[in-house]
Design a protein around this motif. Structure first.
Motif, mmCIF file in Angstrom:
data_model
loop_
_atom_site.group_PDB
_atom_site.id
_atom_site.type_symbol
_atom_site.label_atom_id
_atom_site.label_comp_id
_atom_site.label_asym_id
_atom_site.label_seq_id
_atom_site.Cartn_x
_atom_site.Cartn_y
_atom_site.Cartn_z
ATOM 1 N N PRO A 1 74.630 71.230 -87.905
ATOM 2 C CA PRO A 1 75.661 71.020 -88.933
ATOM 3 C C PRO A 1 75.113 71.367 -90.322
ATOM 4 C CG PRO A 1 75.623 69.187 -87.397
ATOM 5 C CD PRO A 1 74.417 70.027 -87.073
ATOM 6 N N GLY A 2 75.655 72.405 -90.939
ATOM 7 C CA GLY A 2 75.232 72.784 -92.279
ATOM 8 C C GLY A 2 73.908 73.511 -92.357
ATOM 9 N N HIS A 3 73.388 73.990 -91.230
ATOM 10 C CA HIS A 3 72.093 74.671 -91.266
ATOM 11 C C HIS A 3 72.042 75.759 -90.195
ATOM 12 C CE1 HIS A 3 67.890 75.124 -92.332
ATOM 13 N NE2 HIS A 3 67.538 75.012 -91.065
ATOM 14 N N VAL A 4 71.290 76.816 -90.476
ATOM 15 C CA VAL A 4 71.155 77.916 -89.527
ATOM 16 C C VAL A 4 69.726 78.432 -89.580
ATOM 17 C CG1 VAL A 4 71.902 79.658 -91.215
ATOM 18 C CG2 VAL A 4 72.170 80.121 -88.764
ATOM 19 N N ALA A 5 69.216 78.865 -88.422
ATOM 20 C CA ALA A 5 67.852 79.385 -88.326
ATOM 21 C C ALA A 5 67.850 80.626 -87.440
ATOM 22 C CB ALA A 5 66.916 78.320 -87.740
ATOM 23 N N ILE A 6 66.824 81.429 -87.595
ATOM 24 C CA ILE A 6 66.659 82.631 -86.781
ATOM 25 C C ILE A 6 65.770 82.299 -85.583
ATOM 26 C CG2 ILE A 6 65.698 84.972 -86.740
ATOM 27 C CD1 ILE A 6 66.387 85.087 -89.771
ATOM 28 N N TYR A 7 66.261 82.609 -84.383
ATOM 29 C CA TYR A 7 65.471 82.353 -83.179
ATOM 30 C C TYR A 7 64.385 83.413 -83.067
ATOM 31 C CZ TYR A 7 64.296 81.429 -78.299
ATOM 32 O OH TYR A 7 63.624 81.130 -77.132
ATOM 33 N N ALA A 8 63.132 82.966 -82.942
ATOM 34 C CA ALA A 8 61.999 83.891 -82.886
ATOM 35 C C ALA A 8 61.491 84.085 -81.465
ATOM 36 C CB ALA A 8 60.867 83.381 -83.780
ATOM 37 N N GLY A 9 62.071 83.367 -80.493
ATOM 38 C CA GLY A 9 61.624 83.456 -79.104
ATOM 39 C C GLY A 9 60.656 82.341 -78.761
ATOM 40 N N ASP A 10 60.520 82.044 -77.460
ATOM 41 C CA ASP A 10 59.584 81.026 -76.968
ATOM 42 C C ASP A 10 59.790 79.669 -77.639
ATOM 43 O OD1 ASP A 10 58.344 82.888 -75.265
ATOM 44 O OD2 ASP A 10 57.058 83.589 -76.897
ATOM 45 N N GLY A 11 61.047 79.312 -77.894
ATOM 46 C CA GLY A 11 61.338 78.004 -78.462
ATOM 47 C C GLY A 11 61.017 77.860 -79.940
ATOM 48 N N MET A 12 60.761 78.955 -80.614
ATOM 49 C CA MET A 12 60.408 78.924 -82.033
ATOM 50 C C MET A 12 61.557 79.456 -82.886
ATOM 51 S SD MET A 12 57.293 77.703 -82.074
ATOM 52 C CE MET A 12 56.628 78.159 -83.693
ATOM 53 N N ILE A 13 61.622 78.961 -84.119
ATOM 54 C CA ILE A 13 62.615 79.440 -85.078
ATOM 55 C C ILE A 13 61.933 79.737 -86.412
ATOM 56 C CG2 ILE A 13 64.585 78.209 -84.097
ATOM 57 C CD1 ILE A 13 64.140 76.094 -86.360
ATOM 58 N N ILE A 14 62.619 80.517 -87.225
ATOM 59 C CA ILE A 14 62.217 80.733 -88.616
ATOM 60 C C ILE A 14 63.395 80.292 -89.459
ATOM 61 C CG2 ILE A 14 61.437 82.405 -90.353
ATOM 62 C CD1 ILE A 14 60.572 84.212 -87.990
ATOM 63 N N ASP A 15 63.160 79.365 -90.389
ATOM 64 C CA ASP A 15 64.264 78.887 -91.222
ATOM 65 C C ASP A 15 63.770 78.486 -92.611
ATOM 66 O OD1 ASP A 15 62.888 76.590 -90.355
ATOM 67 O OD2 ASP A 15 64.691 75.350 -90.366
ATOM 68 N N ALA A 16 64.718 78.486 -93.536
ATOM 69 C CA ALA A 16 64.450 78.002 -94.891
ATOM 70 C C ALA A 16 64.705 76.503 -94.876
ATOM 71 C CB ALA A 16 65.341 78.709 -95.900
ATOM 72 N N SER A 17 63.629 75.735 -94.899
ATOM 73 C CA SER A 17 63.713 74.286 -94.725
ATOM 74 C C SER A 17 63.830 73.574 -96.073
ATOM 75 C CB SER A 17 62.462 73.790 -93.987
ATOM 76 O OG SER A 17 62.351 72.387 -94.078
#
Length: 290
Positions: free
Chosen positions: A252-268
């Motif tokens: 809710p209110g947030h989005v991240a890029i899936y990097a594979g293998d259960g990892m994400i890249i996001d602006a936290s």
């Protein structure tokens, strides 16, 4: 007697206020419903589970957006509501058809159904070639140029690779291009790791969660909306098992890029920078634009 008359007068004065309160509550409810349907500006930090450090003053801006949402609904930013005119920000099957028509003329657009800056650039190239007004808006003249004109849009590519395609909700997307675009998205996102968190930003000087998505997706030539709510609503929903690097994970209110293998890249917001980390909490979904 005067006192009794006064009380009755006051009582009569108060009585009409009750329907007014109900009407106000109904209007408020409609405004909130409108905001849910349309999304609000910069919802990337509106309700960030686990990332509560997103701008505390966002609530006031969201309230304003919610009150204005019905007007935006009336103006109709959806391509579905206008068969004659398409412009930046529209989405739907009409935009998919437009992107396919542009690709037939030499553009190289993923058929996502969202009319963003890259689709606008391709439209302007067609308009320029046809000698009509170059405004990026698809009206009767531009449709005529697309349907009957000759020539091609400069796609910036000297070769086209033919590959097997798979169906993605009505759009045909190359399996090879999906993989390569995913790598491009993740690689670009990783260049932003360590970038300061900045509400509304989308550059290496500072960015928020949806700004990071726009920053990374631009490297793959894919148009996406600007806010996290719009990104989630207009993307194609997929399961976690279907998610590939470069797809998106939403809260809710947030989005991240899936990097594979259960990892994400996001602006936290809580870490105040772009980070690469394991998927946290309970995502509300996975979406793709490829």
């Amino acid at each position: 007697m005067a006192l009794n008359n006064s009380h009755r007068a006051l009582g009569r004065a108060r009585t009409p206020l009750l329907p007014a309160r109900r009407a106000a509550a109904g209007a408020g409810g409609a405004a909130v419903l409108g905001s849910v349907l349309l999304g609000t500006a910069f919802t990337g930090g509106a309700a960030h589970a686990n990332d509560l450090a997103l701008m505390e003053d966002s609530s006031s801006s969201q309230s304003t957006s919610a009150e204005q949402a019905p007007a935006a609904d009336t103006a109709s930013t959806s391509a579905e509501s206008s068969a004659e005119t398409l412009r930046r920000g529209d989405s739907g099957t009409s935009v998919e058809q437009l992107q396919s028509a542009l690709n037939d003329r030499g553009a190289d657009l993923p058929v996502t159904g969202f009319f963003g800056s890259m689709t606008e650039d391709a439209v302007q190239d067609v308009q320029s070639s046809a000698g009509i007004a170059v405004d990026g808006v698809v009206g009767p003249d531009t449709r005529a140029a697309l349907e009957g004109g000759s020539g091609s849009v400069d796609s910036g590519s000297e070769a086209t690779i033919s590959t097997t395609s798979v169906s993605t909700g009505g759009a045909s997307v190359s399996t090879a291009s999906t993989s390569s675009s995913g790598s491009a998205i993740v690689d670009k996102a990783r260049t932003a790791v360590g970038t300061p968190y900045s509400w509304g930003g989308s550059s290496l000087s500072g960015m928020d969660c949806s700004g990071l998505v726009n920053f990374a997706y631009e490297a793959a030539g894919i148009d996406v909306p600007r806010t996290s709510g719009q990104i989630e609503a207009q993307g194609r929903s997929i399961s976690q098992s279907e998610a590939q690097p470069g797809d998106l994970v939403t809260w809710p209110g947030h989005v991240a890029i899936y990097a594979g293998d259960g990892m994400i890249i996001d602006a936290s917001g809580s870490k105040q920078q772009v980070v690469e980390r394991p998927i946290w909490g309970n995502p509300t979904g996975f979406v793709t634009y490829r």
